[in-house]
Design a protein around this motif. Structure first.
Motif, PDB file in Angstrom:
ATOM      1  N   GLY A  39       0.799  -1.216   0.000  1.00 13.85           N
ATOM      2  CA  GLY A  39       0.000   0.000   0.000  1.00 13.85           C
ATOM      3  C   GLY A  39       0.833   1.268   0.000  1.00 13.85           C
ATOM      4  O   GLY A  39       0.381   2.315   0.468  1.00 13.85           O
ATOM      5  N   TYR A  40       2.048   1.191  -0.534  1.00 14.07           N
ATOM      6  CA  TYR A  40       2.911   2.366  -0.609  1.00 14.07           C
ATOM      7  C   TYR A  40       2.580   3.166  -1.861  1.00 14.07           C
ATOM      8  O   TYR A  40       2.093   2.623  -2.859  1.00 14.07           O
ATOM      9  CB  TYR A  40       4.386   1.949  -0.639  1.00 14.07           C
ATOM     10  N   PRO A  41       2.880   4.465  -1.855  1.00 12.17           N
ATOM     11  CA  PRO A  41       2.612   5.296  -3.036  1.00 12.17           C
ATOM     12  C   PRO A  41       3.542   4.931  -4.196  1.00 12.17           C
ATOM     13  O   PRO A  41       4.695   4.538  -3.990  1.00 12.17           O
ATOM     14  CB  PRO A  41       2.889   6.727  -2.542  1.00 12.17           C
ATOM     15  N   THR A  42       3.052   5.090  -5.410  1.00 12.64           N
ATOM     16  CA  THR A  42       3.827   4.708  -6.587  1.00 12.64           C
ATOM     17  C   THR A  42       4.976   5.667  -6.881  1.00 12.64           C
ATOM     18  O   THR A  42       5.875   5.315  -7.650  1.00 12.64           O
ATOM     19  CB  THR A  42       2.924   4.599  -7.825  1.00 12.64           C
ATOM     20  N   ASP A  43       4.982   6.840  -6.276  1.00  6.10           N
ATOM     21  CA  ASP A  43       6.058   7.786  -6.579  1.00  6.10           C
ATOM     22  C   ASP A  43       7.413   7.372  -5.984  1.00  6.10           C
ATOM     23  O   ASP A  43       8.426   8.003  -6.269  1.00  6.10           O
ATOM     24  CB  ASP A  43       5.689   9.204  -6.140  1.00  6.10           C
ATOM     25  N   ILE A  44       7.451   6.301  -5.216  1.00  4.25           N
ATOM     26  CA  ILE A  44       8.735   5.821  -4.678  1.00  4.25           C
ATOM     27  C   ILE A  44       9.330   4.699  -5.532  1.00  4.25           C
ATOM     28  O   ILE A  44      10.383   4.160  -5.206  1.00  4.25           O
ATOM     29  CB  ILE A  44       8.614   5.362  -3.209  1.00  4.25           C
ATOM     30  N   LYS A  45       8.666   4.356  -6.640  1.00  5.63           N
ATOM     31  CA  LYS A  45       9.094   3.202  -7.444  1.00  5.63           C
ATOM     32  C   LYS A  45      10.541   3.308  -7.904  1.00  5.63           C
ATOM     33  O   LYS A  45      11.319   2.366  -7.710  1.00  5.63           O
ATOM     34  CB  LYS A  45       8.173   3.016  -8.643  1.00  5.63           C
ATOM     35  N   ASP A  46      10.926   4.396  -8.518  1.00  4.97           N
ATOM     36  CA  ASP A  46      12.285   4.507  -9.049  1.00  4.97           C
ATOM     37  C   ASP A  46      13.331   4.383  -7.946  1.00  4.97           C
ATOM     38  O   ASP A  46      14.365   3.744  -8.127  1.00  4.97           O
ATOM     39  CB  ASP A  46      12.468   5.824  -9.806  1.00  4.97           C
ATOM     40  N   ARG A  47      13.067   4.972  -6.809  1.00  2.00           N
ATOM     41  CA  ARG A  47      13.994   4.894  -5.668  1.00  2.00           C
ATOM     42  C   ARG A  47      14.134   3.451  -5.184  1.00  2.00           C
ATOM     43  O   ARG A  47      15.233   2.975  -4.904  1.00  2.00           O
ATOM     44  CB  ARG A  47      13.515   5.819  -4.544  1.00  2.00           C
ATOM     45  N   GLN A  48      13.004   2.724  -5.115  1.00  2.00           N
ATOM     46  CA  GLN A  48      13.054   1.333  -4.670  1.00  2.00           C
ATOM     47  C   GLN A  48      13.799   0.455  -5.669  1.00  2.00           C
ATOM     48  O   GLN A  48      14.579  -0.403  -5.279  1.00  2.00           O
ATOM     49  CB  GLN A  48      11.648   0.776  -4.436  1.00  2.00           C
ATOM     50  N   VAL A  49      13.555   0.651  -6.940  1.00  2.00           N
ATOM     51  CA  VAL A  49      14.254  -0.137  -7.957  1.00  2.00           C
ATOM     52  C   VAL A  49      15.759   0.054  -7.795  1.00  2.00           C
ATOM     53  O   VAL A  49      16.524  -0.915  -7.774  1.00  2.00           O
ATOM     54  CB  VAL A  49      13.787   0.236  -9.386  1.00  2.00           C
ATOM     55  N   ALA A  50      16.208   1.297  -7.675  1.00  2.81           N
ATOM     56  CA  ALA A  50      17.642   1.572  -7.523  1.00  2.81           C
ATOM     57  C   ALA A  50      18.186   0.943  -6.251  1.00  2.81           C
ATOM     58  O   ALA A  50      19.269   0.341  -6.255  1.00  2.81           O
ATOM     59  CB  ALA A  50      17.892   3.078  -7.528  1.00  2.81           C
ATOM     60  N   HIS A  51      17.433   1.046  -5.158  1.00  2.00           N
ATOM     61  CA  HIS A  51      17.864   0.485  -3.869  1.00  2.00           C
ATOM     62  C   HIS A  51      17.987  -1.039  -3.956  1.00  2.00           C
ATOM     63  O   HIS A  51      18.982  -1.621  -3.523  1.00  2.00           O
ATOM     64  CB  HIS A  51      16.874   0.887  -2.776  1.00  2.00           C
ATOM     65  N   TRP A  52      16.992  -1.695  -4.515  1.00  2.00           N
ATOM     66  CA  TRP A  52      17.016  -3.155  -4.595  1.00  2.00           C
ATOM     67  C   TRP A  52      18.114  -3.638  -5.527  1.00  2.00           C
ATOM     68  O   TRP A  52      18.730  -4.667  -5.275  1.00  2.00           O
ATOM     69  CB  TRP A  52      15.655  -3.686  -5.033  1.00  2.00           C
ATOM     70  N   ARG A  53      18.364  -2.912  -6.588  1.00  2.00           N
ATOM     71  CA  ARG A  53      19.481  -3.298  -7.464  1.00  2.00           C
ATOM     72  C   ARG A  53      20.811  -3.183  -6.725  1.00  2.00           C
ATOM     73  O   ARG A  53      21.701  -4.009  -6.930  1.00  2.00           O
ATOM     74  CB  ARG A  53      19.468  -2.462  -8.740  1.00  2.00           C
ATOM     75  N   ARG A  54      20.957  -2.190  -5.860  1.00  2.00           N
ATOM     76  CA  ARG A  54      22.174  -2.088  -5.038  1.00  2.00           C
ATOM     77  C   ARG A  54      22.276  -3.259  -4.069  1.00  2.00           C
ATOM     78  O   ARG A  54      23.371  -3.719  -3.748  1.00  2.00           O
ATOM     79  CB  ARG A  54      22.205  -0.770  -4.266  1.00  2.00           C
ATOM     80  N   ASP A  55      21.140  -3.758  -3.585  1.00  2.00           N
ATOM     81  CA  ASP A  55      21.158  -4.889  -2.657  1.00  2.00           C
ATOM     82  C   ASP A  55      21.795  -6.135  -3.272  1.00  2.00           C
ATOM     83  O   ASP A  55      22.296  -6.996  -2.552  1.00  2.00           O
ATOM     84  CB  ASP A  55      19.740  -5.233  -2.180  1.00  2.00           C
ATOM     85  N   THR A  56      21.806  -6.227  -4.589  1.00  3.90           N
ATOM     86  CA  THR A  56      22.388  -7.411  -5.232  1.00  3.90           C
ATOM     87  C   THR A  56      23.891  -7.518  -4.990  1.00  3.90           C
ATOM     88  O   THR A  56      24.471  -8.574  -5.217  1.00  3.90           O
ATOM     89  CB  THR A  56      22.132  -7.431  -6.757  1.00  3.90           C
ATOM     90  N   THR A  57      24.520  -6.454  -4.521  1.00  2.28           N
ATOM     91  CA  THR A  57      25.967  -6.478  -4.266  1.00  2.28           C
ATOM     92  C   THR A  57      26.301  -7.027  -2.884  1.00  2.28           C
ATOM     93  O   THR A  57      27.476  -7.242  -2.588  1.00  2.28           O
ATOM     94  CB  THR A  57      26.577  -5.066  -4.408  1.00  2.28           C
ATOM     95  N   HIS A  58      25.301  -7.247  -2.042  1.00  2.56           N
ATOM     96  CA  HIS A  58      25.554  -7.769  -0.698  1.00  2.56           C
ATOM     97  C   HIS A  58      25.936  -9.246  -0.760  1.00  2.56           C
ATOM     98  O   HIS A  58      25.360 -10.012  -1.551  1.00  2.56           O
ATOM     99  CB  HIS A  58      24.324  -7.616   0.203  1.00  2.56           C
ATOM    100  N   PRO A  59      26.883  -9.653   0.080  1.00  5.33           N
ATOM    101  CA  PRO A  59      27.260 -11.075   0.123  1.00  5.33           C
ATOM    102  C   PRO A  59      26.048 -11.959   0.413  1.00  5.33           C
ATOM    103  O   PRO A  59      25.174 -11.603   1.198  1.00  5.33           O
ATOM    104  CB  PRO A  59      28.266 -11.147   1.276  1.00  5.33           C
TER     105      PRO A  59
END
Length: 189
Positions: free
Chosen positions: A29-49
């Protein structure tokens, strides 16, 4: 045709990340205006061991996903958990033991139209099967009397309270932080 649970490579996760965020926004139920920020954040998470990701596919459509990685003292979430443990349970050695070796279940979400079909359970089990940590840890928004499918799933999978009614920096909702011995640890007992 049954729902297919597929383990993803990091490039596959990155490609499908916008679709995963759409499911997340709808389910939470989060607003859609955070989509781009979340995509970038989750892509950065792929670098975690220890990064792992799965998705659920039904009739050619992605209907759910889960991802996580090994917890680390360098992560924002670890510092949030330490703060919470100090505030809520400063004398509990178990809490500190959990924080010493855990796999962070960062996200598990199923499209609202596909919930209550066991997809989330398959994603959670697939993600946490044989993780190289003593515990798995996740968070979920608090709801009265734990009366929702997420709490039911986590409790039925053996998750216990680490923190309750905790406010993460940047979110105005209280969360429960839950932990479970990893599958390998449960099987050894």
């Amino acid at each position: 045709m049954p729902v297919e649970i597929r383990r993803l490579t990091i490039p596959e996760f990155s490609v499908h990340c916008p679709s995963f965020v759409d499911i997340y926004l709808s389910a939470m139920g989060y607003p859609t205006d955070i989509k781009d920020r979340q995509v970038a954040h989750w892509r950065r998470d792929t670098t975690h061991p220890g990064f792992e990701a799965l998705c659920a596919i039904d009739r050619g459509y992605i209907v759910g996903f889960a991802y996580g990685f090994l917890g680390s003292r360098d992560h924002w979430w670890y510092h949030q958990l330490v703060k919470g443990v100090r505030e809520q349970a400063p004398s509990s050695p178990l809490h500190w033991q959990v924080l010493s070796s855990y796999f962070e279940v960062a996200e598990v979400h199923v499209a609202p139209s596909c919930q209550s079909r066991g997809i989330g359970r398959h994603l959670l089990r697939g993600l946490t099967h044989r993780v190289p940590a003593l515990y798995t840890v996740l968070s979920t928004p608090e709801v009265p009397d734990e009366a929702n499918a997420a709490f039911h799933l986590y409790r039925s999978e053996g998750y216990r309270d680490l923190l309750r009614h905790y406010y993460f920096t940047g979110d105005d909702r209280p969360f429960a932080v839950l932990y479970s011995p990893s599958v390998g640890q449960r099987e050894e007992r």
